[in-house]
Scaffold this active site. Sequence first.
Site, mmCIF file in Angstrom:
data_model
loop_
_atom_site.group_PDB
_atom_site.id
_atom_site.type_symbol
_atom_site.label_atom_id
_atom_site.label_comp_id
_atom_site.label_asym_id
_atom_site.label_seq_id
_atom_site.Cartn_x
_atom_site.Cartn_y
_atom_site.Cartn_z
ATOM 1 N N GLU A 167 0.776 -1.233 0.000
ATOM 2 C CA GLU A 167 0.000 0.000 0.000
ATOM 3 C C GLU A 167 0.818 1.299 0.000
ATOM 4 O OE1 GLU A 167 -2.997 -0.300 3.066
ATOM 5 O OE2 GLU A 167 -4.116 -1.812 1.923
ATOM 6 N N GLU A 276 -6.085 -7.954 -0.715
ATOM 7 C CA GLU A 276 -6.770 -7.772 0.566
ATOM 8 C C GLU A 276 -8.232 -7.489 0.281
ATOM 9 O OE1 GLU A 276 -5.338 -4.868 3.324
ATOM 10 O OE2 GLU A 276 -3.232 -5.280 2.905
HETATM 11 C C1 LIG Z 1 -2.381 -7.469 4.786
HETATM 12 O O1 LIG Z 1 -1.133 -7.101 4.682
HETATM 13 C C2 LIG Z 1 -1.009 -5.790 4.259
HETATM 14 C C3 LIG Z 1 0.416 -5.630 4.114
HETATM 15 O O2 LIG Z 1 1.068 -6.291 5.119
HETATM 16 C C4 LIG Z 1 -1.620 -4.828 5.229
HETATM 17 O O3 LIG Z 1 -1.513 -3.521 4.818
HETATM 18 C C5 LIG Z 1 -3.010 -5.148 5.360
HETATM 19 O O4 LIG Z 1 -3.588 -4.351 6.333
HETATM 20 C C6 LIG Z 1 -3.114 -6.572 5.696
HETATM 21 N N1 LIG Z 1 -4.477 -6.918 5.698
HETATM 22 C C7 LIG Z 1 -5.023 -7.444 6.740
HETATM 23 C C8 LIG Z 1 -6.461 -7.738 6.610
HETATM 24 O O5 LIG Z 1 -4.480 -7.686 7.782
#
Ligand SMILES: *[C@@H]1O[C@H](CO)[C@@H](O)[C@H](O)[C@H]1NC(C)=O
Length: 341
Positions: A167, A276
């Site tokens: 992100e 995600e």
């Molecule tokens: C999944 O991983 C990404 C990067 O590590 C993070 O930004 C995101 O919040 C994560 N999603 C969840 C649902 O934990």
Amino acid sequence: MRFIELLLGAAAVTSVFAAPTTDVATTSVSKQRRKSKFQFTGVNESGAEFGNKNLPGLLGKDYTWPVKSTIDTLTGKGFNIFRIPIMMERVIPTQMTGTINATYFQGLTDLVTYVTGKGAYAIIDPHNFGRYYDKVITDTAGFKAWWQTVAAHFKDNTKVIFDTNNEYHDMDNTLVAQLNQAAIDGIRAAGATSQYIFVEGNSWSGAWTWVSSGTATGMAALTDPSNKIVYEMHQYLDSDGSGTATACVSSTIGRERLAAATAWLKANKKLGIIGETAGGANAQCISALTDMLSFMQDNSDVWSGWLWWGGGPWWGDYIYGMEPPSGTAYTGVLPSLVPYI
Ligand SMILES: *[C@@H]1O[C@H](CO)[C@@H](O)[C@H](O)[C@H]1NC(C)=O
Ligand SMILES: *[C@@H]1O[C@H](CO)[C@@H](O)[C@H](O)[C@H]1NC(C)=O
């Protein structure tokens, strides 16, 4: 996930992507259990990126590693890909051109080896939002060096996937494209030529704003000598798309939010994955999620799969928790998603 990330320091993602069927012919059990057309379906396994305001931090206090029995349980459900968020600074401290911290890296390689040993894919996900020690990364050569150093250790494991960064946001679109290209170049220069590389865009890599916000700028022009780039986008279904609410906007909001990005992938002949996604454990969100996944299956020429956000041992009663045995989504949403795994 951004706001949750700030609150809890962790996030989970699931990604899936459709590839030529011959490509995963060796994927064994998890492949055979698939019900969907997707090549990749999985869960983000949080923990090692937690406590990111405290670097390097202490294992067991600031951060933890995902649990192997969870990998067993979720592969048993048919999932075949796990995104493992980590911190760049914990892997290579002080400067991106530096050397690996063997202690933290051992935790990563141990988990990656476990996941891939089960025939599943392990996504190495520097959960850094395009920052290193909280500063936007502008040193593309340093970023390339970080990736070259890390990828060299995984060059012989074809089940590893490299996610350039989680992100990117509030950055110059052109810089984001340059960083993605630098990562690709570093990974391939390390001799890791067989693996997929997931690239992410600016604006939190949101699918719904991929075209409208200019995130796509420069991204279609990325080049990879191995031709294994997958465009990782994130999409939540709550009102502001941040993945912080239990309510979803409508039962069709997912397909609506993916429409423009789907057209972009087709027009540019690219492969995408929703790295995600999540929604609350309620009827409206379950309708929205299954409608979106159905839409993605109908467009599986460009959508290779999806990953749920999120699993991991420290989520507690998190609204989207996918951790067995009692996570909110594990008990309340997953049973409805089985046809799309
Ligand atoms: C999944 O991983 C990404 C990067 O590590 C993070 O930004 C995101 O919040 C994560 N999603 C969840 C649902 O934990
Ligand atoms: C290396 O990692 C370990 C475990 O996270 C940590 O305790 C140690 O301080 C780190 N060393 C450096 C130089 O960052």
